[in-house]
Design an enzyme around this catalytic site. Structure first.
Site, PDB file in Angstrom:
ATOM      1  CG  ASP A 272      -5.782  -3.746   7.698  1.00  0.00           C
ATOM      2  OD1 ASP A 272      -5.750  -4.377   6.855  1.00  0.00           O
ATOM      3  OD2 ASP A 272      -4.798  -3.653   8.538  1.00  0.00           O
ATOM      4  CG  HIS A 295      -6.760  -1.701   3.671  1.00  0.00           C
ATOM      5  ND1 HIS A 295      -5.579  -1.720   4.440  1.00  0.00           N
ATOM      6  CD2 HIS A 295      -7.070  -0.229   3.680  1.00  0.00           C
ATOM      7  CE1 HIS A 295      -5.256  -0.456   5.085  1.00  0.00           C
ATOM      8  NE2 HIS A 295      -6.197   0.310   4.631  1.00  0.00           N
TER       9      HIS A 295
END
Length: 466
Positions: A272, A295
Site C-alpha cells: 500500500d 503505492h
C-alpha cells in the site's frame, strides 16, 4: 660559604624537579580523560522544520549504567519464539519507565513473542526500548487472544523523550491476516466475503512527543506497519520496512494529526502507501527515502464523510520511487473542507511508476460517490526535478480538481517523464487546475491553466485555524 651555596643549588634543583613532575601528571590526566562511548543509545530530540539530516549512529548495545538497563530475560522472558513473553516485557518496561534514561533491552540471538500490549507513560526522560533480537505477535487470527485488540499490537502511549531503536527485527506474521476472505481478491471468484476484517497495525505511537525510531527492520505487518496518531516531534531514520507487493493495507508509515516529523534514509517496500499523510499533519520533512514496490507517497485521503482536513508544509526530496502503482499523490473526497497547502516535491527519481504525479479530488472507493460542491482546497504544490520512467497504462500526470474549488499555484519545473516501455497514447490530464510551468514539461502539459481562476477561491474560507 661553599657548603651553603651547594645546599641552595640542591634545594633549587629539587624544587624545579618537583614542579615539572606535577605539571606532567596534570598533563597526562587531561590528555587521557575518558572518551564518551559512541555506542550509547540515541537521545530523542524535537524535530523542527525543515529537519536536519541527522547522522546519529544506531547503537548495538546500551552504555547506560548497569542499574538502568532492564534485560527482559531477567524478568522471565524465554526468547524461544514460542513461549509467551508478554509479562516479562511489561515488567521490564515498568522498571525502566521509573528511572531516568532507563533501557528495556531485548538482546540479540533471541526471538520473543508477545501479545497485544500498550506500553504507556508518562515515564522518566530518556527512556529507550532497544530491540536487538526478534520481536513478534501471535501467528495469525486463530492464535490471537480473543480478549486482545484486533486493531493494534504494539502501542506506545503518552510518552515524551523516548527512543525505539536497535539492530533487531519486528516480524509481523501477517500472511494469515492477508489471506482472510474479507481482504481484497481473497474471496470466492476474486471477490471479498463478508465477515470481520479487523487486522492489527503492527506499531502505534499515540499522544506522544519527542520520539526517535531508528535502525530497526520491520516486516510483514498484518496491516499498517507503523502509525503515529496525535504526536509531535518525531524522528524516523535508517529503518527498513518490507512486506509483499500484494499484501493488502500494509502502509509503511502513516501519520495522522502529527506535527514536526523528519523521515530520513529509509527503505520501504509494501502493498500500500509507502508513506501516507493524513488529516491534521504539518511540518513534515522526508528525505533520502526509497519506496517500492508500493503505492507511492500519498497525502490523504482527506475529507471523507464531509469532514474538515488540514495538511500543510510537507517536503519530499531526494527520494526514489520504483515499480509502484502511484508516485506522488494527493487524494481527497468530494464534500470535504479544509486545505492542503505548502507542498514541495523535489529531486524525485521515478522508475516504472504508474500515476507519477497525481492530484485526485474525486477519490472514492465505490461507484456510489456523488459530485459535491464542497471540497478540500489544494494550493501551493511544487514539483521540481521529477525525472524517470512511467508505466504507460496510465498518463504520468493527472490533475483532477474539484468543479467548484480549483487547484491553484501548481508549479512545474524540470519534470521529465519518459515511457518505461511502449508509447503513451493519452496526454497528461488536467481539470480545473491552475499553475505555472517554469520549464518545458515532458510530456507537455498544455492543459494546466496559467494564473488564477476567474472565480478565485477565498482562502480564508478554507483556513483550518478560522
Amino acid at each position: 660559604m661553599e657548603l651553603i651555596r651547594g645546599l641552595l643549588i640542591l634545594v633549587c634543583f629539587a624544587l624545579a624537579l618537583l614542579l615539572q613532575c606535577s605539571s606532567n601528571v596534570e598533563g597526562r590526566y587531561h590528555h587521557h580523560k575518558k572518551q564518551k562511548d559512541k555506542s550509547s543509545p540515541v537521545s530523542p530530540s524535537p524535530v523542527s522544520h525543515p529537519a536536519p539530516a541527522h547522522e546519529k549512529p544506531v547503537p548495538s548495545s546500551p552504555s547506560n549504567p548497569k542499574d538502568s538497563i532492564f534485560d527482559v530475560r531477567k524478568f522471565g522472558a524465554v526468547g524461544d519464539g514460542s513461549a509467551d513473553d508478554t509479562a516479562a516485557f511489561r515488567a521490564a518496561w515498568k522498571a525502566a519507565c521509573a528511572v531516568e534514561s532507563g533501557v528495556v533491552l531485548a538482546p540479540s540471538d533471541y526471538s520473543f513473542k508477545i501479545t497485544s500490549t500498550i506500553f504507556s507513560g508518562p515515564c522518566k526522560p530518556g527512556l529507550v526500548f532497544q530491540l536487538d533480537g526478534v520481536l513478534m505477535p501471535p501467528d495469525g487470527p486463530d492464535t490471537w487472544p480473543k480478549a486482545d485488540s484486533h486493531s493494534q499490537w504494539l502501542v506506545f502511549y503518552r510518552l515524551d523523550d523516548m527512543t525505539f531503536t536497535g539492530q533487531g527485527t519486528i516480524e509481523g506474521n501477517g500472511q494469515k491476516w492477508w489471506d482472510l476472505p474479507c481482504k481484497p481478491h481473497r474471496g470466492p471468484n476474486g471477490s471479498t466475503a463478508k465477515g470481520s476484517c479487523d487486522s492489527p497495525a503492527l506499531i502505534r505511537f499515540f499522544m506522544s512527543s519527542n520520539l526517535v525510531v531508528s535502525g530497526l527492520k520491520i516486516q510483514n505487518s498484518p496491516q499498517f506497519h507503523m502509525k503515529f496518531d496525535g504526536c509531535e516531534g518525531v524522528l524516523i531514520e535508517k529503518i527498513s520496512i518490507s512486506s509483499p507487493k500484494l499484501s493488502p493495507n500494509t502502509d509503511g508509515i502513516h501519520l495522522g494529526n502529527t506535527k514536526s516529523v523528519g523521515i530520513y534514509n529509509s527503505m520501504i517496500t509494501n502493498g500500500d502507501d509507502c508513506i501516507s499523510i493524513g488529516p491534521g499533519c504539518a511540518n513534515v520533512d522526508i528525505e533520502g527515502v526509497t519506496c517500492g514496490p508500493s503505492h507511492g507517497i500519498s497525502i490523504g485521503s482527506l475529507g471523507v464523510h464531509n469532514s474538515e482536513a488540514c495538511v500543510s508544509n510537507i517536503t519530499v526530496r531526494n527520494a526514489i520511487i520504483r515499480e509502484s502503482d502511484n508516485g506522488l499523490r494527493i487524494k481527497t473526497w468530494q464534500g470535504g473542507s479544509g486545505s492542503v497547502s505548502g507542498i514541495s516535491f523535489e529531486n524525485i527519481q521515478m522508475e516504472n511508476v504508474r500515476n507519477c504525479i497525481n492530484i485526485d479530488q474525486y477519490y472514492c472507493l465505490s461507484k456510489e460517490c456523488r459530485n459535491q460542491t464542497s471540497a478540500v482546497y489544494v494550493t501551493g504544490v511544487t514539483y521540481r526535478n521529477i525525472k524517470g520512467t512511467y508505466d504507460v497504462r496510465t498518463t504520468p500526470i493527472h490533475f483532477a480538481c474539484s468543479d467548484t474549488v480549483a487547484c491553484t499555484d501548481i508549479v512545474m519545473a524540470d519534470v521529465e517523464l519518459l515511457p518505461y516501455e511502449g508509447q503513451l497514447l493519452d496526454d497528461p490530464f488536467c481539470w480545473n487546475a491552475y499553475g505555472t510551468q517554469e520549464t518545458l514539461t515532458i510530456p507537455p502539459i498544455n492543459c494546466l491553466h496559467d494564473g488564477q481562476p476567474q472565480k478565485a477561491v477565498e482562502a480564508s474560507a478554507y483556513d483550518c485555524n478560522s
